[in-house]
Scaffold this motif. Structure first.
Motif, PDB file in Angstrom:
ATOM      1  N   HIS A  94       8.308  99.308   8.376  1.00 34.77           N
ATOM      2  CA  HIS A  94       8.862  98.893   7.248  1.00 34.77           C
ATOM      3  C   HIS A  94      10.513  98.451   7.833  1.00 34.77           C
ATOM      4  CE1 HIS A  94       6.316  99.815   4.250  1.00 34.77           C
ATOM      5  NE2 HIS A  94       5.800 100.971   4.895  1.00 34.77           N
TER       6      HIS A  94
ATOM      7  N   TYR B 155      21.732  99.217   8.695  1.00 33.20           N
ATOM      8  CA  TYR B 155      22.356  98.806   7.504  1.00 33.20           C
ATOM      9  C   TYR B 155      21.270  98.929   6.465  1.00 33.20           C
ATOM     10  CZ  TYR B 155      23.850  94.987   4.461  1.00 33.20           C
ATOM     11  OH  TYR B 155      24.182  94.200   3.515  1.00 33.20           O
TER      12      TYR B 155
ATOM     13  N   VAL C 132      20.535  98.641   2.317  1.00 31.39           N
ATOM     14  CA  VAL C 132      21.048  98.276   0.934  1.00 31.39           C
ATOM     15  C   VAL C 132      19.644  98.207   0.378  1.00 31.39           C
ATOM     16  CG1 VAL C 132      23.150  97.197   1.474  1.00 31.39           C
ATOM     17  CG2 VAL C 132      21.086  95.876   1.771  1.00 31.39           C
ATOM     18  N   GLU C 133      19.623  97.997  -1.177  1.00 30.61           N
ATOM     19  CA  GLU C 133      18.473  97.831  -1.797  1.00 30.61           C
ATOM     20  C   GLU C 133      17.822  96.622  -1.253  1.00 30.61           C
ATOM     21  OE1 GLU C 133      19.216  97.891  -6.079  1.00 30.61           O
ATOM     22  OE2 GLU C 133      17.115  97.917  -6.445  1.00 30.61           O
ATOM     23  N   TYR C 134      16.561  96.819  -1.000  1.00 31.19           N
ATOM     24  CA  TYR C 134      15.751  95.682  -0.472  1.00 31.19           C
ATOM     25  C   TYR C 134      15.935  95.330   0.952  1.00 31.19           C
ATOM     26  CZ  TYR C 134      14.624  94.736  -5.290  1.00 31.19           C
ATOM     27  OH  TYR C 134      14.397  95.196  -6.645  1.00 31.19           O
ATOM     28  N   ASP C 135      16.818  96.089   1.827  1.00 31.43           N
ATOM     29  CA  ASP C 135      16.943  95.865   3.241  1.00 31.43           C
ATOM     30  C   ASP C 135      17.207  97.159   3.779  1.00 31.43           C
ATOM     31  OD1 ASP C 135      16.736  93.200   4.189  1.00 31.43           O
ATOM     32  OD2 ASP C 135      18.442  92.728   2.990  1.00 31.43           O
TER      33      ASP C 135
ATOM     34  N   TYR D 160      21.305  87.524  -4.619  1.00 32.49           N
ATOM     35  CA  TYR D 160      21.235  88.956  -3.881  1.00 32.49           C
ATOM     36  C   TYR D 160      22.533  89.403  -3.473  1.00 32.49           C
ATOM     37  CZ  TYR D 160      19.618  92.459  -0.534  1.00 32.49           C
ATOM     38  OH  TYR D 160      19.519  93.554   0.148  1.00 32.49           O
TER      39      TYR D 160
ATOM     40  N   TYR E 210      28.224  93.428   2.398  1.00 32.36           N
ATOM     41  CA  TYR E 210      28.273  92.748   3.558  1.00 32.36           C
ATOM     42  C   TYR E 210      27.451  91.658   3.360  1.00 32.36           C
ATOM     43  CZ  TYR E 210      30.688  96.569   5.508  1.00 32.36           C
ATOM     44  OH  TYR E 210      31.649  97.568   5.779  1.00 32.36           O
TER      45      TYR E 210
ATOM     46  N   CYS F 128      26.621 102.217   3.387  1.00 30.17           N
ATOM     47  CA  CYS F 128      25.439 101.511   3.654  1.00 30.17           C
ATOM     48  C   CYS F 128      25.260 101.092   5.297  1.00 30.17           C
ATOM     49  CB  CYS F 128      25.257 100.111   2.901  1.00 30.17           C
ATOM     50  SG  CYS F 128      26.572  98.928   3.322  1.00 30.17           S
ATOM     51  N   VAL F 129      26.232 101.655   5.940  1.00 30.82           N
ATOM     52  CA  VAL F 129      26.308 101.380   7.725  1.00 30.82           C
ATOM     53  C   VAL F 129      26.252 102.989   8.061  1.00 30.82           C
ATOM     54  CG1 VAL F 129      26.973 100.028   9.645  1.00 30.82           C
ATOM     55  CG2 VAL F 129      27.497  99.348   7.096  1.00 30.82           C
TER      56      VAL F 129
ATOM     57  N   CYS G  17      21.489  94.433  -8.002  1.00 27.70           N
ATOM     58  CA  CYS G  17      21.956  93.610  -6.879  1.00 27.70           C
ATOM     59  C   CYS G  17      21.360  92.241  -6.726  1.00 27.70           C
ATOM     60  CB  CYS G  17      21.827  94.495  -5.516  1.00 27.70           C
ATOM     61  SG  CYS G  17      20.081  94.535  -5.108  1.00 27.70           S
TER      62      CYS G  17
ATOM     63  N   GLN H 173      13.032  96.702  10.452  1.00 30.94           N
ATOM     64  CA  GLN H 173      13.257  95.546  11.509  1.00 30.94           C
ATOM     65  C   GLN H 173      14.158  95.707  12.393  1.00 30.94           C
ATOM     66  OE1 GLN H 173      13.731  93.192   7.720  1.00 30.94           O
ATOM     67  NE2 GLN H 173      12.778  91.477   8.858  1.00 30.94           N
TER      68      GLN H 173
ATOM     69  N   GLY I 157      16.457  88.939  11.349  1.00 30.56           N
ATOM     70  CA  GLY I 157      16.064  88.514  10.200  1.00 30.56           C
ATOM     71  C   GLY I 157      17.007  88.581   9.262  1.00 30.56           C
ATOM     72  N   ASN I 158      18.364  89.526   9.786  1.00 30.11           N
ATOM     73  CA  ASN I 158      19.311  89.674   8.636  1.00 30.11           C
ATOM     74  C   ASN I 158      20.607  89.291   9.476  1.00 30.11           C
ATOM     75  OD1 ASN I 158      21.464  90.741   7.264  1.00 30.11           O
ATOM     76  ND2 ASN I 158      19.997  91.887   5.789  1.00 30.11           N
ATOM     77  N   PHE I 159      20.891  87.923   9.463  1.00 27.07           N
ATOM     78  CA  PHE I 159      22.195  87.477  10.149  1.00 27.07           C
ATOM     79  C   PHE I 159      23.566  87.935   9.536  1.00 27.07           C
ATOM     80  CE2 PHE I 159      25.685  84.092  10.118  1.00 27.07           C
ATOM     81  CZ  PHE I 159      25.681  84.135  11.621  1.00 27.07           C
ATOM     82  N   LYS I 160      24.242  88.268  10.412  1.00 24.10           N
ATOM     83  CA  LYS I 160      25.702  88.685   9.978  1.00 24.10           C
ATOM     84  C   LYS I 160      26.695  87.847  11.075  1.00 24.10           C
ATOM     85  CE  LYS I 160      25.107  91.989   7.216  1.00 24.10           C
ATOM     86  NZ  LYS I 160      23.774  91.429   6.728  1.00 24.10           N
TER      87      LYS I 160
ATOM     88  N   THR J 129      31.833  90.178   9.810  1.00 22.28           N
ATOM     89  CA  THR J 129      31.088  90.641   9.126  1.00 22.28           C
ATOM     90  C   THR J 129      30.642  91.956  10.009  1.00 22.28           C
ATOM     91  OG1 THR J 129      30.361  88.924   7.701  1.00 22.28           O
ATOM     92  CG2 THR J 129      29.266  90.967   7.226  1.00 22.28           C
TER      93      THR J 129
ATOM     94  N   THR K 240       8.784  91.772  -1.076  1.00 23.12           N
ATOM     95  CA  THR K 240       9.975  92.118  -1.397  1.00 23.12           C
ATOM     96  C   THR K 240      10.804  91.293  -2.173  1.00 23.12           C
ATOM     97  OG1 THR K 240      10.148  93.409   1.019  1.00 23.12           O
ATOM     98  CG2 THR K 240      12.297  92.822  -0.184  1.00 23.12           C
TER      99      THR K 240
ATOM    100  N   GLY L 109      19.041  82.987   6.279  1.00 24.53           N
ATOM    101  CA  GLY L 109      19.743  83.861   7.322  1.00 24.53           C
ATOM    102  C   GLY L 109      19.627  85.445   6.784  1.00 24.53           C
ATOM    103  N   ASN L 110      18.759  85.526   5.549  1.00 21.47           N
ATOM    104  CA  ASN L 110      18.577  86.806   5.288  1.00 21.47           C
ATOM    105  C   ASN L 110      17.066  86.860   4.930  1.00 21.47           C
ATOM    106  OD1 ASN L 110      18.124  89.525   3.434  1.00 21.47           O
ATOM    107  ND2 ASN L 110      20.406  89.472   3.739  1.00 21.47           N
ATOM    108  N   PHE L 111      16.078  87.078   5.723  1.00 16.15           N
ATOM    109  CA  PHE L 111      14.707  86.967   5.684  1.00 16.15           C
ATOM    110  C   PHE L 111      14.306  88.332   4.544  1.00 16.15           C
ATOM    111  CE2 PHE L 111      10.512  89.009   6.933  1.00 16.15           C
ATOM    112  CZ  PHE L 111       9.914  87.794   6.742  1.00 16.15           C
ATOM    113  N   LYS L 112      13.348  87.887   3.696  1.00 12.79           N
ATOM    114  CA  LYS L 112      12.541  88.872   3.030  1.00 12.79           C
ATOM    115  C   LYS L 112      11.085  88.526   2.958  1.00 12.79           C
ATOM    116  CE  LYS L 112      16.367  91.024   0.850  1.00 12.79           C
ATOM    117  NZ  LYS L 112      17.046  90.614   2.083  1.00 12.79           N
TER     118      LYS L 112
ATOM    119  N   MET M 251      31.489  95.868   9.665  1.00  8.04           N
ATOM    120  CA  MET M 251      30.502  96.837   9.388  1.00  8.04           C
ATOM    121  C   MET M 251      30.507  98.057  10.423  1.00  8.04           C
ATOM    122  SD  MET M 251      27.297  94.331   8.773  1.00  8.04           S
ATOM    123  CE  MET M 251      25.989  95.463   8.681  1.00  8.04           C
TER     124      MET M 251
END
Lengths: 149, 149
Positions: B105, B131, B133-136, A131, A135, B84-85, A84, B107, B62-65, B69, A69, A62-65, B73
């Motif tokens: 870069h 959103y 954060v590091e790496y997203d 990771y 959130y 971060c939001v 993190c 999504q 690609g980043n499910f919430k 949650t 990355t 659910g959290n694509f990288k 946010m």
């Protein structure tokens, strides 16, 4: 052109010291090679993953990288340069225990993908890349095959 | 049992002040209702989204919430309680510009979902929940229909 990552470091999993080496070759598509060696017993576990495998694995949590990355995350975790990303090294029993606890707040352990991945070779180890950001708390499991001695 | 979230606040988008109100009723499944009002012109935009819509939207980036949650946010962003939001309010033209820039870069803007979402009503606005954060770095777009005056 080939891009090369090569990191070898001592990493402590659950109080025991291991040599961990990460290498990555990038030529069109990338690959990650991992080797974890128990410093005392010299037991060794290895895994080789291509970009498609890594991106498929992350997508399923659910959290694509992207591959690049994920490679950065893994490198930072091994070198302790990111707050993190953390690592753990689990046996099949450890994993089963975690899954049975039914940790509903974390993703990764409970996917259908996992149940396939975690079903064979008891001498396998699983490098869990965790990771944790606001959130999000995601576990990416990488299976490592026993390779000696 | 119904759980209720109700937040009304003044939020500055691109230098202009708006009244933003967020309410959420949760009874079995949740819904989010958003209303954004231009304080000066009194123009108003509204959107209503159920849990399935929100979770589907986040999955596509690609980043499910989970719905809960995402609601947290959104609330934190409106109240400026999370670093971060962040939020932005865009017109269709703004969005097209961003998409054409081909920001590889980030999504969210470039999914096939987006191209369907961003194709009609020019008086629409898009609340972009970013959103970081590091790496997203993910953009979740919520379409708001013009509702007066």
């Amino acid at each position: 052109m080939n891009t090369l990552t090569n990191v070898t470091t001592v990493y402590k999993f659950r109080g025991k010291e291991y040599l961990a080496s990460l290498s990555s070759v990038k030529h069109r598509t990338g690959t990650i090679e991992l080797k974890i060696t128990d410093k005392k017993s010299l037991e060794e576990w290895q895994g080789l993953y291509d970009a498609a495998y890594i991106e498929n694995l992350t997508q399923k949590t659910g959290n694509f990288k992207r591959f690049d990355t994920f490679l950065s995350m893994l490198k930072s975790a091994l070198l302790n340069t990111s707050q993190c990303v953390s690592l753990d090294l689990l046996t099949l029993e450890d994993l089963e225990m975690l899954r049975n606890r039914g940790n509903s707040h974390s993703q990764g352990f409970t996917t259908s993908h996992s149940s396939q991945m975690f079903s064979s070779s008891t001498n396998r180890r699983y490098l869990i890349v965790t990771y944790t950001v606001e959130y999000d708390r995601i576990h990416y499991p990488l299976a490592l095959e026993y390779s000696g001695p």
